[in-house]
Enzyme design. Structure first.
Site, PDB file in Angstrom:
ATOM      1  N   HIS A 204     -12.859 -46.060  22.055  1.00  0.00           N
ATOM      2  CA  HIS A 204     -11.007 -47.025  21.841  1.00  0.00           C
ATOM      3  C   HIS A 204     -11.541 -47.030  20.148  1.00  0.00           C
ATOM      4  O   HIS A 204     -10.551 -47.770  19.916  1.00  0.00           O
ATOM      5  CB  HIS A 204     -11.084 -48.310  23.301  1.00  0.00           C
ATOM      6  CG  HIS A 204      -9.894 -47.681  24.059  1.00  0.00           C
ATOM      7  ND1 HIS A 204      -9.012 -48.078  24.321  1.00  0.00           N
ATOM      8  CD2 HIS A 204     -10.099 -46.471  25.116  1.00  0.00           C
ATOM      9  CE1 HIS A 204      -8.935 -47.646  26.212  1.00  0.00           C
ATOM     10  NE2 HIS A 204      -9.603 -46.716  26.094  1.00  0.00           N
ATOM     11  N   ASP A 205     -12.502 -47.838  19.507  1.00  0.00           N
ATOM     12  CA  ASP A 205     -12.993 -48.230  19.004  1.00  0.00           C
ATOM     13  C   ASP A 205     -12.302 -46.466  17.802  1.00  0.00           C
ATOM     14  O   ASP A 205     -11.554 -46.338  16.606  1.00  0.00           O
ATOM     15  CB  ASP A 205     -14.249 -48.210  18.316  1.00  0.00           C
ATOM     16  CG  ASP A 205     -14.454 -49.215  16.848  1.00  0.00           C
ATOM     17  OD1 ASP A 205     -13.295 -49.460  16.394  1.00  0.00           O
ATOM     18  OD2 ASP A 205     -15.772 -48.771  16.455  1.00  0.00           O
TER      19      ASP A 205
ATOM     20  N   VAL B  38      -8.978 -44.816  17.424  1.00  0.00           N
ATOM     21  CA  VAL B  38      -8.308 -45.083  15.665  1.00  0.00           C
ATOM     22  C   VAL B  38      -9.025 -45.625  14.380  1.00  0.00           C
ATOM     23  O   VAL B  38      -9.491 -47.170  14.970  1.00  0.00           O
ATOM     24  CB  VAL B  38      -7.226 -47.023  17.055  1.00  0.00           C
ATOM     25  CG1 VAL B  38      -6.679 -47.683  15.987  1.00  0.00           C
ATOM     26  CG2 VAL B  38      -7.531 -46.819  18.455  1.00  0.00           C
TER      27      VAL B  38
ATOM     28  N   GLY C  10     -11.289 -44.378  13.210  1.00  0.00           N
ATOM     29  CA  GLY C  10     -12.435 -43.439  13.284  1.00  0.00           C
ATOM     30  C   GLY C  10     -12.705 -45.464  14.057  1.00  0.00           C
ATOM     31  O   GLY C  10     -12.902 -46.309  13.442  1.00  0.00           O
TER      32      GLY C  10
ATOM     33  N   ASP D  21     -14.736 -47.954  13.039  1.00  0.00           N
ATOM     34  CA  ASP D  21     -14.503 -48.750  12.633  1.00  0.00           C
ATOM     35  C   ASP D  21     -14.686 -50.408  12.581  1.00  0.00           C
ATOM     36  O   ASP D  21     -14.572 -51.510  11.884  1.00  0.00           O
ATOM     37  CB  ASP D  21     -13.797 -49.040  10.963  1.00  0.00           C
ATOM     38  CG  ASP D  21     -12.737 -49.291  11.582  1.00  0.00           C
ATOM     39  OD1 ASP D  21     -12.502 -49.120  12.958  1.00  0.00           O
ATOM     40  OD2 ASP D  21     -11.844 -49.303  11.338  1.00  0.00           O
TER      41      ASP D  21
ATOM     42  N   SER E 251     -12.988 -51.822  14.274  1.00  0.00           N
ATOM     43  CA  SER E 251     -11.526 -52.386  14.163  1.00  0.00           C
ATOM     44  C   SER E 251     -11.135 -53.039  15.623  1.00  0.00           C
ATOM     45  O   SER E 251     -10.196 -53.632  15.400  1.00  0.00           O
ATOM     46  CB  SER E 251     -10.550 -51.764  13.565  1.00  0.00           C
ATOM     47  OG  SER E 251     -10.636 -49.907  14.359  1.00  0.00           O
TER      48      SER E 251
ATOM     49  N   PRO F 174      -4.748 -42.401  23.984  1.00  0.00           N
ATOM     50  CA  PRO F 174      -3.909 -41.405  24.948  1.00  0.00           C
ATOM     51  C   PRO F 174      -3.636 -42.321  26.206  1.00  0.00           C
ATOM     52  O   PRO F 174      -3.779 -43.185  26.554  1.00  0.00           O
ATOM     53  CB  PRO F 174      -5.228 -40.519  25.634  1.00  0.00           C
ATOM     54  CG  PRO F 174      -6.443 -40.908  25.404  1.00  0.00           C
ATOM     55  CD  PRO F 174      -6.645 -41.501  24.158  1.00  0.00           C
TER      56      PRO F 174
ATOM     57  N   HIS G 264     -14.820 -40.929  33.845  1.00  0.00           N
ATOM     58  CA  HIS G 264     -14.339 -41.822  34.730  1.00  0.00           C
ATOM     59  C   HIS G 264     -15.021 -42.081  35.956  1.00  0.00           C
ATOM     60  O   HIS G 264     -14.553 -42.215  37.035  1.00  0.00           O
ATOM     61  CB  HIS G 264     -13.066 -41.697  34.600  1.00  0.00           C
ATOM     62  CG  HIS G 264     -12.320 -42.040  33.682  1.00  0.00           C
ATOM     63  ND1 HIS G 264     -10.584 -41.259  33.296  1.00  0.00           N
ATOM     64  CD2 HIS G 264     -12.241 -43.034  32.265  1.00  0.00           C
ATOM     65  CE1 HIS G 264     -10.564 -42.024  32.159  1.00  0.00           C
ATOM     66  NE2 HIS G 264     -11.165 -42.929  31.675  1.00  0.00           N
TER      67      HIS G 264
ATOM     68  N   ASP H  89     -22.467 -39.632  36.277  1.00  0.00           N
ATOM     69  CA  ASP H  89     -22.858 -38.219  36.876  1.00  0.00           C
ATOM     70  C   ASP H  89     -21.921 -37.658  36.254  1.00  0.00           C
ATOM     71  O   ASP H  89     -20.383 -38.167  36.146  1.00  0.00           O
ATOM     72  CB  ASP H  89     -23.654 -38.062  37.562  1.00  0.00           C
ATOM     73  CG  ASP H  89     -22.943 -38.694  38.705  1.00  0.00           C
ATOM     74  OD1 ASP H  89     -22.236 -38.604  39.006  1.00  0.00           O
ATOM     75  OD2 ASP H  89     -23.896 -38.704  39.529  1.00  0.00           O
TER      76      ASP H  89
HETATM   77  C1  HEM Z   1      -8.392 -38.448  28.236  1.00  0.00           C
HETATM   78  C2  HEM Z   1      -7.916 -39.172  28.273  1.00  0.00           C
HETATM   79  C3  HEM Z   1      -7.721 -40.540  28.704  1.00  0.00           C
HETATM   80  C4  HEM Z   1      -6.952 -41.715  29.474  1.00  0.00           C
HETATM   81  C5  HEM Z   1      -5.341 -40.899  29.719  1.00  0.00           C
HETATM   82  C6  HEM Z   1      -7.580 -42.914  29.771  1.00  0.00           C
HETATM   83  C7  HEM Z   1      -7.123 -43.860  30.320  1.00  0.00           C
HETATM   84  C8  HEM Z   1      -7.887 -44.997  31.415  1.00  0.00           C
HETATM   85  C9  HEM Z   1      -7.761 -45.714  31.662  1.00  0.00           C
HETATM   86  C10 HEM Z   1      -6.163 -45.740  32.017  1.00  0.00           C
HETATM   87  C11 HEM Z   1      -8.304 -47.305  31.575  1.00  0.00           C
HETATM   88  C12 HEM Z   1      -8.592 -48.819  32.475  1.00  0.00           C
HETATM   89  C13 HEM Z   1      -7.596 -49.517  31.580  1.00  0.00           C
HETATM   90  C14 HEM Z   1      -7.625 -51.091  32.467  1.00  0.00           C
HETATM   91  O1  HEM Z   1      -6.339 -50.779  33.480  1.00  0.00           O
HETATM   92  O2  HEM Z   1      -8.494 -51.742  33.331  1.00  0.00           O
HETATM   93  C15 HEM Z   1      -9.401 -46.152  31.588  1.00  0.00           C
HETATM   94  C16 HEM Z   1     -11.097 -46.916  31.837  1.00  0.00           C
HETATM   95  C17 HEM Z   1     -12.190 -46.481  31.913  1.00  0.00           C
HETATM   96  N1  HEM Z   1     -11.972 -45.256  30.289  1.00  0.00           N
HETATM   97 FE1  HEM Z   1     -10.450 -44.501  30.273  1.00  0.00          FE
HETATM   98  N2  HEM Z   1      -8.757 -42.865  29.422  1.00  0.00           N
HETATM   99  C18 HEM Z   1      -8.998 -41.581  28.810  1.00  0.00           C
HETATM  100  C19 HEM Z   1     -10.248 -40.706  28.338  1.00  0.00           C
HETATM  101  C20 HEM Z   1     -11.268 -41.960  27.977  1.00  0.00           C
HETATM  102  C21 HEM Z   1     -12.327 -41.684  27.149  1.00  0.00           C
HETATM  103  C22 HEM Z   1     -12.749 -40.204  26.392  1.00  0.00           C
HETATM  104  C23 HEM Z   1     -13.844 -42.748  27.113  1.00  0.00           C
HETATM  105  C24 HEM Z   1     -14.623 -42.249  26.557  1.00  0.00           C
HETATM  106  C25 HEM Z   1     -15.798 -40.992  26.622  1.00  0.00           C
HETATM  107  C26 HEM Z   1     -13.217 -43.221  28.541  1.00  0.00           C
HETATM  108  C27 HEM Z   1     -13.954 -44.542  29.460  1.00  0.00           C
HETATM  109  C28 HEM Z   1     -13.242 -44.811  29.835  1.00  0.00           C
HETATM  110  C29 HEM Z   1     -14.685 -46.191  30.607  1.00  0.00           C
HETATM  111  C30 HEM Z   1     -15.865 -46.069  31.245  1.00  0.00           C
HETATM  112  C31 HEM Z   1     -13.302 -46.804  31.677  1.00  0.00           C
HETATM  113  C32 HEM Z   1     -13.577 -48.532  32.787  1.00  0.00           C
HETATM  114  C33 HEM Z   1     -13.696 -49.434  31.680  1.00  0.00           C
HETATM  115  C34 HEM Z   1     -14.194 -50.253  32.489  1.00  0.00           C
HETATM  116  O3  HEM Z   1     -14.468 -49.717  33.623  1.00  0.00           O
HETATM  117  O4  HEM Z   1     -14.543 -51.263  31.673  1.00  0.00           O
HETATM  118  N3  HEM Z   1     -11.962 -42.978  28.972  1.00  0.00           N
HETATM  119  N4  HEM Z   1      -9.263 -45.147  31.229  1.00  0.00           N
END
Ligand code: HEM
EC number: 1.11.1.7
Length: 354
Positions: A75-76, A79, A81, A83, A85, A174, A204, A280
């Site tokens: 998320h950093d 958006v 880069g 940085d 932000s 996204p 995820h 994993d």
């Molecule tokens: C492909 C598009 C992606 C979408 C649409 C997406 C969407 C989401 C959403 C909706 C959540 C839950 C937020 C909440 O309700 O609290 C989430 C959690 C999370 N996402 Fe993604 N995500 C994406 C890609 C990524 C990427 C690229 C990463 C990291 C490399 C990532 C890592 C995580 C992690 C680790 C969580 C859990 C966070 C926590 O437990 O605090 N996601 N994501």
């Protein structure tokens, strides 16, 4: 009045100096290309040990903090880069920083970053950027959550940005309601391939989500989500103390509470794991079995190339560990927009006073 050419010249030069001596340096050359391994070797020796110590401590207390740090780098960096932000708190002058954007719901572990920054300010004041801390911390978190299987050397030398706008986060990140074409387009805008979209989505395997982030999944047909898993999610959301905004639902069903699984999804009981939030390739197995939380996860099965990669990573966990490491490294190199100002913040939540 007679003014000498020299006086004029020096007045002009002084003006020019003032104009050219911004309190924040121009950061464009600090983009991906200018980063260096061991960047703080001379200026802040041991910086990476300090970060790792604090990340390990946070994860020991709560593995969810590790998941939050892995999400934070995404998320950093997506958006403006990498940085930092995303770390800026809203102020009266800038009430809508990135972290206030709806897309950033549930972002966490800010206090872990604060703790690391405080330790580093004591050790080497004004030296280590918050942007580098976010990257080091995500690297260490992914390594610790995967028992060292995800690992990479992280170059540093980023500067902290001074601009943070919720609208930018909303535009660049996204959404879980996206279709696969929207996801592909979103990643392509940042120069990431379909394969990298699939690789990074594997994050995820860890973490939690709010019910509001997957509400539509609760009425999706069996071809998209196993009904027993859907019932499990519905039940948990209905029971959530804080309503739909209660972040009680693990993204990875393998970490669900055994009692809830026994009641709603008994066939899954044998697959529950002892260690929560293990990073994993289990995400790909669960995805193929239609037991992932977000619509955006399931969407990866609906496009030929993406589906091919989901299958590939379900079969080869070691390959995913390596490719995920490479993809995180690539993410960590996303630069700030050209000609952005950058600085080393004193506190990660606020820009310095100029
Ligand atoms: C492909 C598009 C992606 C979408 C649409 C997406 C969407 C989401 C959403 C909706 C959540 C839950 C937020 C909440 O309700 O609290 C989430 C959690 C999370 N996402 Fe993604 N995500 C994406 C890609 C990524 C990427 C690229 C990463 C990291 C490399 C990532 C890592 C995580 C992690 C680790 C969580 C859990 C966070 C926590 O437990 O605090 N996601 N994501």
């Amino acid at each position: 009045m007679k003014v000498s050419v020299l006086a004029l010249w020096s007045a002009a030069a002084a003006l020019l100096l003032v104009a050219q001596a911004p309190s924040a340096a121009e950061a464009s050359h600090h983009g991906g290309a200018g980063l260096k391994l061991g960047y703080y070797k001379k200026t802040c020796p041991g910086v990476e040990n300090v970060v790792k110590y604090h990340v390990a401590k946070a994860i020991k207390a709560n593995r969810g903090a590790g998941a939050a740090l892995v999400r934070l780098i995404f998320h950093d960096c997506f958006v403006r880069g990498c940085d930092a932000s995303v770390l800026l708190d809203p102020t009266p002058a800038n009430p809508e920083t990135e972290k206030t954007a709806p897309i950033n719901i549930g972002l966490a572990a800010f206090e872990v970053i604060d703790e690391i920054k405080a330790a580093l300010e004591e050790r080497c004041p004004g030296t280590v950027s918050c942007a580098d801390i976010v990257v080091y911390a995500a690297r260490d978190a992914s390594s610790l959550l995967s028992n060292g299987h995800v690992h990479f050397a992280a170059p540093a030398g980023r500067l902290d940005g001074v601009v943070s706008r919720a609208a930018d986060a909303q535009r660049d990140l996204p959404d879980s309601t996206f279709t696969v074409s929207e996801l592909i387009r979103n990643f392509r805008r940042k120069n990431f391939t379909v394969e990298e979209l699939v690789i990074l989505s594997g994050a995820h395997a860890v973490g939690v989500g709010h019910c509001s982030s997957f509400r539509a999944r609760l009425s999706a047909p069996p071809a998209q989500i196993v009904p027993a898993y859907r019932n499990l999610l519905s039940g948990k959301c209905a029971a959530a103390a804080g309503g739909a905004d209660d972040p009680v639902v693990a993204n990875n069903v393998r970490d669900e509470d055994p009692r809830a699984v026994a009641a709603a999804f008994p066939s899954f009981l044998g697959k529950l794991r002892k260690a929560r939030d293990f990073l994993d390739n289990s995400y790909y197995h669960n995805n193929l079995a239609r037991i992932v939380t977000f619509n955006s996860d399931w969407q990866l099965l609906t496009e030929k190339e993406a589906l091919g990669h989901v299958k590939e990573y379900a079969e080869n966990g070691t390959l995913w560990d390596e490719d995920f490491s490479d993809a995180l490294l690539k993410l960590s190199r996303l630069p700030m927009p050209p000609h952005s100002k950058g600085e080393i913040r004193k506190t990660c939540r606020w820009v310095n006073h100029h």
